[in-house]
Design a protein around this motif. Structure first.
Motif, PDB file in Angstrom:
ATOM      1  N   PHE A   1       0.899  -1.263   0.051  1.00 57.67           N
ATOM      2  CA  PHE A   1       0.110   0.072   0.126  1.00 57.67           C
ATOM      3  C   PHE A   1       0.836   1.176   0.021  1.00 57.67           C
ATOM      4  N   PRO A   2       0.303   2.296  -0.407  1.00 61.25           N
ATOM      5  CA  PRO A   2       1.183   3.736  -0.334  1.00 61.25           C
ATOM      6  C   PRO A   2       1.768   4.030   0.882  1.00 61.25           C
ATOM      7  N   TYR A   3       3.127   4.327   0.766  1.00 67.76           N
ATOM      8  CA  TYR A   3       3.960   4.834   1.763  1.00 67.76           C
ATOM      9  C   TYR A   3       4.687   5.895   1.455  1.00 67.76           C
ATOM     10  N   PRO A   4       5.202   6.915   2.267  1.00 60.55           N
ATOM     11  CA  PRO A   4       5.864   8.054   1.649  1.00 60.55           C
ATOM     12  C   PRO A   4       7.270   7.828   1.637  1.00 60.55           C
ATOM     13  N   ARG A   5       8.165   8.348   0.673  1.00 58.33           N
ATOM     14  CA  ARG A   5       9.383   8.104   0.421  1.00 58.33           C
ATOM     15  C   ARG A   5      10.243   9.130   1.200  1.00 58.33           C
ATOM     16  N   LYS A   6       9.509  10.352   1.465  1.00 58.68           N
ATOM     17  CA  LYS A   6      10.299  11.191   2.095  1.00 58.68           C
ATOM     18  C   LYS A   6       9.479  11.701   3.441  1.00 58.68           C
ATOM     19  N   THR A   7      10.193  11.802   4.626  1.00 64.79           N
ATOM     20  CA  THR A   7       9.718  12.313   5.699  1.00 64.79           C
ATOM     21  C   THR A   7      10.598  13.335   6.287  1.00 64.79           C
ATOM     22  N   SER A   8       9.944  14.530   6.763  1.00 65.31           N
ATOM     23  CA  SER A   8      10.904  15.505   7.310  1.00 65.31           C
ATOM     24  C   SER A   8      10.365  15.800   8.947  1.00 65.31           C
ATOM     25  N   VAL A   9      10.958  16.429   9.574  1.00 65.64           N
ATOM     26  CA  VAL A   9      10.777  16.478  10.985  1.00 65.64           C
ATOM     27  C   VAL A   9      10.831  17.971  11.310  1.00 65.64           C
ATOM     28  N   LYS A  10       9.860  18.433  12.223  1.00 65.01           N
ATOM     29  CA  LYS A  10       9.893  19.757  12.807  1.00 65.01           C
ATOM     30  C   LYS A  10       9.514  19.668  14.056  1.00 65.01           C
ATOM     31  N   GLY A  11      10.577  19.577  15.168  1.00 60.20           N
ATOM     32  CA  GLY A  11      10.261  19.572  16.585  1.00 60.20           C
ATOM     33  C   GLY A  11       9.714  17.940  16.543  1.00 60.20           C
TER      34      GLY A  11
ATOM     35  N   ASP B   1       5.736  12.492  -1.099  1.00 56.60           N
ATOM     36  CA  ASP B   1       6.254  11.654  -2.246  1.00 56.60           C
ATOM     37  C   ASP B   1       5.874  10.092  -2.095  1.00 56.60           C
ATOM     38  N   PHE B   2       4.551   9.669  -2.273  1.00 54.95           N
ATOM     39  CA  PHE B   2       4.116   8.373  -1.791  1.00 54.95           C
ATOM     40  C   PHE B   2       4.583   7.683  -3.215  1.00 54.95           C
ATOM     41  N   THR B   3       4.796   6.450  -2.752  1.00 52.68           N
ATOM     42  CA  THR B   3       4.652   5.372  -3.656  1.00 52.68           C
ATOM     43  C   THR B   3       4.195   3.898  -3.194  1.00 52.68           C
ATOM     44  N   ALA B   4       3.919   2.958  -4.171  1.00 52.88           N
ATOM     45  CA  ALA B   4       3.374   1.677  -3.814  1.00 52.88           C
ATOM     46  C   ALA B   4       3.997   0.656  -4.537  1.00 52.88           C
ATOM     47  N   THR B   5       4.094  -0.610  -4.052  1.00 54.92           N
ATOM     48  CA  THR B   5       4.911  -1.624  -4.762  1.00 54.92           C
ATOM     49  C   THR B   5       3.613  -2.519  -5.262  1.00 54.92           C
ATOM     50  N   PHE B   6       2.406  -2.549  -4.848  1.00 51.71           N
ATOM     51  CA  PHE B   6       1.178  -3.216  -5.191  1.00 51.71           C
ATOM     52  C   PHE B   6       1.589  -4.807  -4.983  1.00 51.71           C
ATOM     53  N   ASN B   7       2.195  -5.080  -4.119  1.00 56.12           N
ATOM     54  CA  ASN B   7       2.896  -6.469  -3.858  1.00 56.12           C
ATOM     55  C   ASN B   7       2.993  -6.663  -2.372  1.00 56.12           C
ATOM     56  N   ALA B   8       2.439  -7.554  -1.911  1.00 54.45           N
ATOM     57  CA  ALA B   8       2.633  -7.756  -0.194  1.00 54.45           C
ATOM     58  C   ALA B   8       3.905  -8.929  -0.138  1.00 54.45           C
ATOM     59  N   ARG B   9       4.843  -8.286   0.831  1.00 56.21           N
ATOM     60  CA  ARG B   9       5.905  -9.215   1.333  1.00 56.21           C
ATOM     61  C   ARG B   9       6.077  -9.282   2.615  1.00 56.21           C
ATOM     62  N   GLN B  10       5.756 -10.561   3.245  1.00 53.87           N
ATOM     63  CA  GLN B  10       6.040 -10.830   4.493  1.00 53.87           C
ATOM     64  C   GLN B  10       7.542 -10.846   4.781  1.00 53.87           C
ATOM     65  N   PRO B  11       8.033 -10.963   5.909  1.00 50.41           N
ATOM     66  CA  PRO B  11       7.047 -10.352   7.319  1.00 50.41           C
ATOM     67  C   PRO B  11       6.907  -8.791   7.318  1.00 50.41           C
TER      68      PRO B  11
ATOM     69  N   VAL C   1      -4.168   4.970  -4.623  1.00 50.20           N
ATOM     70  CA  VAL C   1      -5.179   4.229  -4.144  1.00 50.20           C
ATOM     71  C   VAL C   1      -6.198   3.902  -5.232  1.00 50.20           C
ATOM     72  N   GLU C   2      -6.245   4.328  -6.622  1.00 47.14           N
ATOM     73  CA  GLU C   2      -6.966   4.018  -7.310  1.00 47.14           C
ATOM     74  C   GLU C   2      -6.740   2.684  -8.346  1.00 47.14           C
ATOM     75  N   HIS C   3      -5.172   2.307  -7.948  1.00 45.58           N
ATOM     76  CA  HIS C   3      -4.815   1.036  -8.553  1.00 45.58           C
ATOM     77  C   HIS C   3      -5.825  -0.104  -8.215  1.00 45.58           C
ATOM     78  N   GLU C   4      -5.879  -1.065  -9.089  1.00 45.81           N
ATOM     79  CA  GLU C   4      -6.714  -2.167  -8.745  1.00 45.81           C
ATOM     80  C   GLU C   4      -6.205  -2.923  -7.326  1.00 45.81           C
ATOM     81  N   TYR C   5      -4.893  -3.139  -7.137  1.00 49.47           N
ATOM     82  CA  TYR C   5      -4.471  -3.899  -6.023  1.00 49.47           C
ATOM     83  C   TYR C   5      -4.909  -3.213  -4.886  1.00 49.47           C
ATOM     84  N   ILE C   6      -5.384  -1.969  -4.731  1.00 52.74           N
ATOM     85  CA  ILE C   6      -5.743  -1.503  -3.571  1.00 52.74           C
ATOM     86  C   ILE C   6      -7.167  -1.135  -3.775  1.00 52.74           C
ATOM     87  N   ALA C   7      -7.672  -0.820  -4.789  1.00 50.14           N
ATOM     88  CA  ALA C   7      -9.289  -0.321  -4.901  1.00 50.14           C
ATOM     89  C   ALA C   7      -9.856  -1.771  -4.551  1.00 50.14           C
ATOM     90  N   SER C   8      -9.477  -2.966  -5.093  1.00 49.30           N
ATOM     91  CA  SER C   8     -10.063  -4.309  -4.833  1.00 49.30           C
ATOM     92  C   SER C   8     -10.038  -4.710  -3.180  1.00 49.30           C
TER      93      SER C   8
END
Ligand SMILES: [Zn+2]
Length: 369
Positions: free
Chosen positions: A202-212, A219-229, A261-268
């Protein structure tokens, strides 16, 4: 460094659900009556931590059914149906029956409610602790962040209610995991933002910044592929384990989020709001479950019984890892997080049989005293 100012929870009555001054005052039993009755004498004494402002640091004692906090009447009744349903889920699981995926989704809401309720409640009780200003209450957290629960067997005849990891300084800082023992079952509940999303596809951010103390993501991206663990931490193999990614509801229309979010992997896999299907993992692979489908328990090689302290140690080791990540992420808070890490490490050492006394840990906990 964390500002050790007094929190609003220490000065005013706030509804544990909505965070406003309670209207038509009511009391919420954070640990519900049905659960207290299920696990022993409802009038029994509980040890709810240590009164650190008292000269001899005596233990706080409350009857179990007195562990209750301010709430609006309307807020309280909004959650009463969830309590009723959860009582049913709990007795099904205690009897060894599987729940449906829909029931697990609901049950995870209850874990959110209890976890955040314990967080707020313990901050209200410990008026002398340096605690953060809460930036959310129960309403703002139920069903909002990725979450999972791992379930283990306890002694079959046990009659016990035990809550671990939900009243110490580490939990005040990061109320994202705790352990609940209810008679013959042990539950480990974990929830935080993007806890599972990347590994579950599912979507996750590639960039995070911190203030305090605030984190900003982009910069969200997703692999549309589940990998355990999914957790990348080796907990003991559970009897049941369910995982759920919760999408950012407020960002569903955002430019860099919407196409993902509109990608079939997630929409379904979407089941309403930001929620997605309950997921399980097994040696055969990853499985997403339709609402009414039962979530089968895992075959355990042996009976799987371990002493409770073994689960406790594993949870605290997991917390140690999240603290290490947090220290990287929030450089301004490094000193405070290191202090929490020492506290957490001492708890692990103590559980492993070290002789660190409770008295010393209590003194360390109050930096002013
Ligand atoms: Zn309220």
């Amino acid at each position: 460094m964390v500002d050790f100012k007094t929190s609003i929870l220490q000065e005013q009555k706030r509804c544990i659900f909505c965070g406003k001054p309670p209207s038509n005052k009511n009391k919420e039993h954070v640990i519900p009556k049905w659960l207290i009755e299920l696990t022993g004498d409802p009038k029994r004494q509980w040890n709810l931590g240590v009164q650190t402002n008292h000269p001899d640091r005596k233990l706080r004692k409350y009857a179990a059914d007195q562990f209750q906090f301010p709430a609006c009447e309307a807020c309280n009744s909004r959650y009463s149906d969830l309590e009723g349903r959860t009582k049913g889920y709990m007795s099904d699981l205690l009897a060894g029956n599987n729940l449906t995926a829909e029931a697990w989704d609901d049950f995870l809401d209850w874990f959110d409610k209890v976890r955040i309720g314990l967080w707020l409640g313990n901050m209200m009780l410990n008026k002398d602790w340096p605690i953060p200003e809460p930036n959310f209450y129960i309403d703002q957290r139920v069903g909002q962040k990725d979450r999972c629960v791992l379930v283990y067997p306890n002694e079959p005849e046990a009659q016990v209610l035990n809550i671990t990891g939900a009243s110490d300084p580490m939990f005040m800082y990061l109320p994202s995991s705790f352990m609940l023992v209810v008679n013959s079952l042990v539950f480990v509940n974990i929830s935080s933002e993007f806890l599972l999303s990347a590994r579950m596809g599912f979507p996750y951010p590639r960039k995070t910044s911190v203030k305090g103390t605030r984190r900003y993501v982009s910069d969200f991206t997703a692999t549309f592929n589940a990998r355990q663990p999914f957790l990348r931490f080796e907990f003991y193999p559970p009897r049941w384990a369910v995982y759920q990614t919760v999408l950012l509801e407020g960002s569903l229309d955002a430019e860099d989020y919407k196409p993902l979010v509109e990608h079939e992997y997630i929409a379904s896999k979407r089941i309403g709001g930001g929620r997605t299907q309950i997921c399980t993992v097994s040696p055969d692979g990853v499985k997403f479950h339709a609402g009414g489908a039962p979530v089968e328990k895992a075959e355990m090689a042996d009976r799987g019984l371990k002493p409770l302290v073994a689960y406790y140690i594993r949870l605290f080791e997991y917390r140690q890892r999240t603290l290490a990540q947090s220290r990287e992420e929030f450089p301004e808070m490094r000193k405070f997080i290191s202090y929490l890490g020492r506290f957490n490490a001492e708890a692990i050492a103590q559980a492993k049989g070290s002789t660190v006394s409770v008295r010393r840990r209590v003194r360390d906990l109050n930096p002013e005293g």
